[in-house]
Enzyme design. Structure first.
Site, mmCIF file in Angstrom:
data_model
loop_
_atom_site.group_PDB
_atom_site.id
_atom_site.type_symbol
_atom_site.label_atom_id
_atom_site.label_comp_id
_atom_site.label_asym_id
_atom_site.label_seq_id
_atom_site.Cartn_x
_atom_site.Cartn_y
_atom_site.Cartn_z
ATOM 1 N N LYS A 1 -5.180 -9.463 -6.404
ATOM 2 C CA LYS A 1 -6.373 -9.619 -5.574
ATOM 3 C C LYS A 1 -7.489 -8.662 -6.036
ATOM 4 C CE LYS A 1 -6.671 -7.607 -1.339
ATOM 5 N NZ LYS A 1 -7.795 -7.291 -0.462
ATOM 6 N N LYS B 1 0.822 -1.218 0.000
ATOM 7 C CA LYS B 1 0.000 0.000 0.000
ATOM 8 C C LYS B 1 0.853 1.264 0.000
ATOM 9 C CE LYS B 1 -4.419 -1.711 1.457
ATOM 10 N NZ LYS B 1 -5.679 -1.467 2.151
ATOM 11 N N LYS C 1 -11.100 -3.200 -3.346
ATOM 12 C CA LYS C 1 -11.888 -1.974 -3.435
ATOM 13 C C LYS C 1 -11.061 -0.842 -4.008
ATOM 14 C CE LYS C 1 -14.362 -2.552 0.869
ATOM 15 N NZ LYS C 1 -13.299 -2.718 1.874
HETATM 16 P P1 ATP Z 1 -8.615 -2.983 -0.096
HETATM 17 O O1 ATP Z 1 -8.164 -4.045 -1.043
HETATM 18 O O2 ATP Z 1 -9.008 -1.722 -0.744
HETATM 19 O O3 ATP Z 1 -7.695 -2.826 1.066
HETATM 20 P P2 ATP Z 1 -10.497 -4.914 0.529
HETATM 21 O O4 ATP Z 1 -11.305 -5.033 -0.687
HETATM 22 O O5 ATP Z 1 -9.386 -5.888 0.803
HETATM 23 O O6 ATP Z 1 -9.924 -3.481 0.582
HETATM 24 P P3 ATP Z 1 -11.396 -5.031 3.296
HETATM 25 O O7 ATP Z 1 -12.347 -4.173 3.973
HETATM 26 O O8 ATP Z 1 -9.951 -4.733 3.591
HETATM 27 O O9 ATP Z 1 -11.543 -4.947 1.724
HETATM 28 O O10 ATP Z 1 -11.712 -6.564 3.587
HETATM 29 C C1 ATP Z 1 -12.888 -7.075 4.213
HETATM 30 C C2 ATP Z 1 -12.798 -8.596 4.240
HETATM 31 O O11 ATP Z 1 -12.836 -9.117 2.900
HETATM 32 C C3 ATP Z 1 -11.497 -9.127 4.849
HETATM 33 O O12 ATP Z 1 -11.789 -10.241 5.655
HETATM 34 C C4 ATP Z 1 -10.673 -9.536 3.662
HETATM 35 O O13 ATP Z 1 -9.769 -10.574 3.982
HETATM 36 C C5 ATP Z 1 -11.748 -10.007 2.690
HETATM 37 N N1 ATP Z 1 -11.306 -9.838 1.298
HETATM 38 C C6 ATP Z 1 -10.945 -8.685 0.705
HETATM 39 N N2 ATP Z 1 -10.604 -8.884 -0.571
HETATM 40 C C7 ATP Z 1 -10.757 -10.223 -0.799
HETATM 41 C C8 ATP Z 1 -10.575 -11.062 -1.947
HETATM 42 N N3 ATP Z 1 -10.176 -10.543 -3.085
HETATM 43 N N4 ATP Z 1 -10.819 -12.376 -1.815
HETATM 44 C C9 ATP Z 1 -11.243 -12.907 -0.640
HETATM 45 N N5 ATP Z 1 -11.444 -12.174 0.480
HETATM 46 C C10 ATP Z 1 -11.203 -10.839 0.411
#
Ligand code: ATP
Ligand code: LTN
Length: 331
Positions: A195, A112, A198
């Protein structure tokens, strides 16, 4: 009840299919057997710059999405982090038990912060300690998350152990990670090695829980594919095909091998059509319910306020015991 669960989600944008398949749908099932605490982690969100009005909206939107997915605020605790002071207060105490070397190993910070490491905020760097505080403030026994959070959870366990050792107590429970299901790491639709996230700048990289049926179909149609005939699971050789098969299996609640066998001779575009239909079928009730909830923001605020009260009633006494163990004088 088999224990106490804590988990969090950042209000940094609309929730996507990765959040749903990797985390939230498991949170819904776990409500049956655990005392569950689910938190919209707004204090984590500001580790990167956020527009205040967008943040305000995203907190309600994420809360609505969680309820629409099946989190029941009467059965579980649902609130936003900044309304319960124990998170930030405990984070400070834990910050003083966490060696800098542990934080230097965190891979998500490196991703990040990117090349601008010296300009990243101290909040982004110490974020895993706030996450430890979130969990330990409730002495949660289990933490359901996607694969990407595994390293942060190990740090939470290490921090709990360091505190217990330093003060010669058995106070903090070492929380167990729960990384569940087939889709623990859903990948971007544009690049099967990244991955789904968001914060990806391309909206075509993810399916949002707010997307309508046409948008979902279009995003899946445009998802990256490969020229190999038939569908097969091979993460190294065919990351995009493997990702789409995994998504299908998770949405259909089928073992991946069964989905792979079913589509072994299907071409990419036929498979995408079936996947789009399944995705719309599973997500459209969530989207509809979310819209209904968002039409009454005052009701969402009431739910979050009630959640904060219940959360504070657990975390407040735990924080006071921590302050006592540390040797603070309390008013
Ligand atoms: P960012 O990638 O912008 O940091 P994010 O999409 O990872 O955000 P979070 O709020 O950080 O979202 O994650 C919420 C939950 O979703 C966490 O338990 C995280 O492990 C899970 N998660 C996030 N992205 C994925 C993914 N691509 N596949 C599976 N689980 C995910
Ligand atoms: N860091 C997590 C969100 C998060 C969390 C938590 C998850 C903050 N605090 C406590 C589990 C337990 C993320 O970015 N997905």
């Amino acid at each position: 009840m088999s224990g106490r669960i804590f988990s969090g989600v950042q209000p940094t944008g609309a929730l996507h299919l990765g959040n749903y398949l990797g985390a939230i749908r498991h949170w819904v099932h776990l409500q049956q057997d655990y005392e569950a605490i689910y938190c919209v982690v707004d204090q984590h969100a500001i580790t990167l710059p956020q527009d205040p009005n967008e943040l305000r909206g995203a907190i309600r939107e994420v809360a609505a999405a969680l309820i629409a997915c099946g989190i029941d605020p009467d059965r579980s605790i649902l609130f936003n982090q900044s309304t319960v002071p124990a998170h930030a207060q405990l984070a400070w105490v834990l910050m003083c038990q966490t060696p800098i070397g542990w934080l230097n190993r965190m891979t998500q910070f490196k991703e990040k912060a990117g090349k601008q490491r010296d300009n990243a905020s101290a909040g982004l760097y110490t974020y895993p300690v706030l996450m430890s505080a979130d969990i330990l403030a409730y002495n949660a026994t289990h933490v359901p998350v996607g694969e990407d959070q595994k390293q942060h959870l190990e740090l939470a366990r290490d921090t709990a152990g360091a505190f217990n050792r330093q003060f010669g107590v058995e106070f903090f429970v070492l929380p167990e990670p729960m990384i569940l299901g087939e889709a623990t790491r859903v990948m971007s639709l544009r690049d099967g090695t990244k991955k789904m996230s968001k914060s990806d700048t391309s909206d075509y990289s993810r399916i949002n829980l707010t997307d309508d049926a046409d948008t979902i179909a279009q995003k899946i149609r445009k998802a990256k594919s490969d020229p190999i005939e038939g569908m097969s699971y091979d993460v190294a050789g065919r990351p995009e095909a493997s990702n789409l098969l995994t998504i299908y299996a998770a949405l259909a609640d089928l073992p991946r091998s069964q989905v792979e066998a079913e589509f072994a001779s299907a071409n990419f575009s036929a498979f995408k059509g079936r996947l789009a239909d399944l995705c719309v079928e599973k997500l459209s009730p969530i989207t509809t319910e979310m819209r209904r909830l968002l039409a009454d923001p005052a009701e969402i605020d009431r739910i979050l306020d009630r959640g904060a009260e219940k959360a504070d009633a657990i975390a407040g006494p735990i924080l006071r015991q921590v302050y006592d163990i540390v040797g603070f004088r309390q008013a």
